[in-house]
Write an enzyme that holds these catalytic residues in place. Structure first.
Site, PDB file in Angstrom:
ATOM      1  N   SER A  64       0.850  -1.241  -0.055  1.00  0.00           N
ATOM      2  CA  SER A  64      -0.039  -0.102  -0.014  1.00  0.00           C
ATOM      3  C   SER A  64       0.849   1.254  -0.097  1.00  0.00           C
ATOM      4  CB  SER A  64      -0.940  -0.148   0.999  1.00  0.00           C
ATOM      5  OG  SER A  64      -1.828   1.043   1.286  1.00  0.00           O
ATOM      6  N   ASP A 276      -3.234   6.353  -2.837  1.00  0.00           N
ATOM      7  CA  ASP A 276      -2.015   5.743  -2.235  1.00  0.00           C
ATOM      8  C   ASP A 276      -1.382   4.695  -3.206  1.00  0.00           C
ATOM      9  OD1 ASP A 276      -3.954   3.831  -2.097  1.00  0.00           O
ATOM     10  OD2 ASP A 276      -3.572   3.338   0.012  1.00  0.00           O
ATOM     11  N   ASP A 280      -6.401   2.355  -2.862  1.00  0.00           N
ATOM     12  CA  ASP A 280      -7.413   1.953  -2.048  1.00  0.00           C
ATOM     13  C   ASP A 280      -7.908   3.075  -1.057  1.00  0.00           C
ATOM     14  OD1 ASP A 280      -5.626   1.776  -0.147  1.00  0.00           O
ATOM     15  OD2 ASP A 280      -6.375  -0.447   0.503  1.00  0.00           O
ATOM     16  N   ALA A 371     -10.213   8.662   8.483  1.00  0.00           N
ATOM     17  CA  ALA A 371      -9.768   9.960   8.001  1.00  0.00           C
ATOM     18  C   ALA A 371      -8.621   9.963   6.829  1.00  0.00           C
ATOM     19  CB  ALA A 371      -9.258  10.898   9.350  1.00  0.00           C
ATOM     20  N   ASN A 372      -7.893   9.061   6.927  1.00  0.00           N
ATOM     21  CA  ASN A 372      -7.024   8.961   5.664  1.00  0.00           C
ATOM     22  C   ASN A 372      -7.291   8.739   4.667  1.00  0.00           C
ATOM     23  OD1 ASN A 372      -7.670   6.346   5.460  1.00  0.00           O
ATOM     24  ND2 ASN A 372      -6.127   5.460   7.062  1.00  0.00           N
ATOM     25  N   GLY A 500      -0.166  -0.639  16.178  1.00  0.00           N
ATOM     26  CA  GLY A 500      -0.291  -2.133  15.983  1.00  0.00           C
ATOM     27  C   GLY A 500       0.878  -2.559  15.405  1.00  0.00           C
TER      28      GLY A 500
END
Length: 543
Positions: A64, A276, A280, A371-372, A500
């Site tokens: 990504s 990106d 996606d 928000a991204n 994470g």
């Protein structure tokens, strides 16, 4: 199960002893040179999942928005959704098993999940444009072949395109045709149907500059361009011909740095967007007449789309439930605008698209965006049927027309996952139908100033949260300290959550002014540092 074939193939994709990784929201991601064994094993796992579900499973090779030297892999479940949580655990166990344990782990998965090895398996594979992706996707194919699974390699596709293919395969063409051309045809047809009315009243074509992060999105948009009507003129920048993937460009760069990407020349008030690396995510932006940069992120996108859908649902007279799903990172102004001005219910989910997707499934129409810029809209089967029937049979012209617009919107949205190409076409269609400029869209509400920071800690597990990550329950005293800091500032909000993937704690703060948001974020960072085992230097004030 032919363990001899697995052992033979596995020797060609041997796991470096002691190397461990975890399957997260985005699958596995790390330096490409450390992924050979993981890719092979995800090929094995995809075969087992396919046999268990009696359905086609997808494997996407991508990292990504990560730097070019990284890579990763994620599995796609039968309806184009993310891998089931119990299988995420199997993925982690399988990736981390030392070579002698591999057969045992595979047997355990078969036993726990009641996998019937007699069933056929079919796996579809896709990859992004990274140099390492072709070799790594071959490792996946070796894994599929080792367990006797059949496969189709789609080669270079965006992540959302592979999600679409999986859904098409398993719904026997009801969702669409499982080819890249089928994807282009479905979306372009729906887009043209949607904007018919808008085109008749417009003076000239719509222009949009698109930063494709030097990734797969550029390749696929160029292929799709001749399917699109003349009324939409797209101008592709950062198309991979000279820049590095995701380097100083792409949706993540624009969102984090709040500035335009390198390689895209912006004129005043010109509408621009960024994808990106695997296409996606999407964010929009423009420069105003004073040269100030304006970002329209996932919150703004969710607001535009949900407002549009709410107006149409009201016109149809349908009593369908509509809700927007946000994360704790959503700007407070967007939440207030939706709830108070638009009377649209807003629900908060944990960070990670799989959590938003799951929550959105609880409504007839669920709009979710991080928000991204990663998000989509889900329509329940019942809602879709009602809308399609009304579009065909409704006697009232106004209601029928609204239902038709909703029907075309359903066909334009990639409901399997957030899709930058699909989302871009939805946004462009809405702006055309509402006769909105990007400035008018931006003016729907004004974002509260905010700041995100990271605090290094010895062990991120000391932080535990509740209420969709908006409140900390561990370590003791931290939430009380945050509450006390927030009380001192107008319109303030702050929360902390563990990363994470690394030993850092993420801090978010918003307030009435940028100065106050920066100060609050710094003070919360200090509280984390002192109460949650900060590592290295004490956080410095935001400059």
């Amino acid at each position: 199960m032919d363990f001899d074939a697995v052992t033979k193939y596995s020797a060609l994709h041997a796991k470096p002893p002691g190397l461990s990784s975890q399957y997260g929201t985005a699958g596995f991601r790390t330096k490409a040179e450390n992924l050979n064994h993981t890719m092979f094993r995800m090929g094995l796992l995809a075969v087992l999942r396919s046999k268990q579900t009696k359905a086609t499973i997808g494997v996407m090779v991508t990292a990504s928005h990560n730097p070019e030297e990284d890579n990763g892999v994620k599995l796609i479940d039968p309806l184009g959704e993310m891998l089931a949580p119990s299988w995420e655990e199997h993925a982690t166990c399988l990736a981390n098993a030392e070579e002698p344990e591999l057969q045992t782990v595979l047997s355990d998965i078969c036993q726990k999940e009641a996998v019937d090895l007699q069933h056929n398996a079919f796996v579809v594979i896709g990859r992004d444009t990274r140099v390492s992706s072709k070799k790594l996707s071959q490792s996946v194919i070796d894994g599929v072949s080792a367990l006797g699974g059949r496969y189709h390699d789609y080669g270079l596709v965006t992540t959302p395109q592979l999600h679409y293919m999986v859904c098409c395969q398993n719904t026997h063409g009801n969702y669409g045709t499982a080819t890249v051309e089928g994807y282009y045809q479905k979306l372009s047809k729906a887009f043209m149907q949607l904007i018919k009315q808008a085109v008749s009243r417009k003076d000239g074509p719509m222009h949009l500059k698109i930063d494709c992060a030097n990734g797969i999105g550029a390749l696929k948009l160029k292929e799709m361009e001749h399917y699109l009507p003349e009324c939409l003129r797209i101008h592709i920048d950062n198309d991979g011909s000279k820049g590095k993937l995701n380097h100083l460009c792409g949706a993540d760069f624009v969102k984090v740095h709040q500035k335009p990407p390198v390689g895209l020349e912006m004129k005043t008030s010109e509408r621009c967007c960024s994808f990106d690396g695997d296409a996606d995510r999407i964010v929009y932006y423009y420069n105003d007449t004073t040269g100030r940069f304006h970002l329209l992120d996932g919150d703004k996108i969710a607001t535009l789309i949900s407002t549009f859908l709410k107006e149409l649902l009201v016109k149809t007279g349908q009593t369908l439930t509509l809700a927007v799903i946000q994360t704790a990172y959503a700007n407070g102004s967007s939440t207030r605008y939706l709830e108070e001005a638009m009377k649209v219910p807003v629900h908060c989910a944990k960070t990670g698209v799989k959590h938003l997707h799951h929550k959105a499934q609880g409504f007839d129409v669920g709009v979710y965006f991080e928000a991204n810029g990663h998000g989509t809209v889900l329509f329940s089967k019942a809602a879709e049927e009602k809308i399609r029937q009304q579009a065909e049979h409704e006697k009232d012209n106004i209601k029928r027309e609204a239902a038709k617009i909703l029907e075309n919107t359903i066909d334009l949205i990639n409901q399997t996952v957030g899709d930058a190409i699909s989302d871009m076409l939805v946004i462009e269609a809405i702006l055309a139908l509402k006769n909105f400029t990007v400035q008018q869209w931006d003016a729907m509400y004004t974002d509260l100033p905010n700041r995100q920071l990271k605090v290094k800690v010895a062990d991120r597990r000391v932080i535990d949260t509740t209420d969709a990550e908006r409140r900390a329950v561990k370590p003791p005293g931290l939430q009380e300290k945050i509450d006390a800091l927030v009380k001192k500032v107008k319109w303030a909000r702050a929360f902390v959550r563990p990363s994470g993937t690394e030993d850092v704690v993420r801090v978010y703060a918003e307030a009435d002014t940028q100065e106050n948001a920066d100060k609050l974020a710094h003070e919360v960072s200090l509280a984390v540092y002192h109460l949650a085992g900060g590592a290295g230097e004490e956080p410095k004030p935001v400059v």
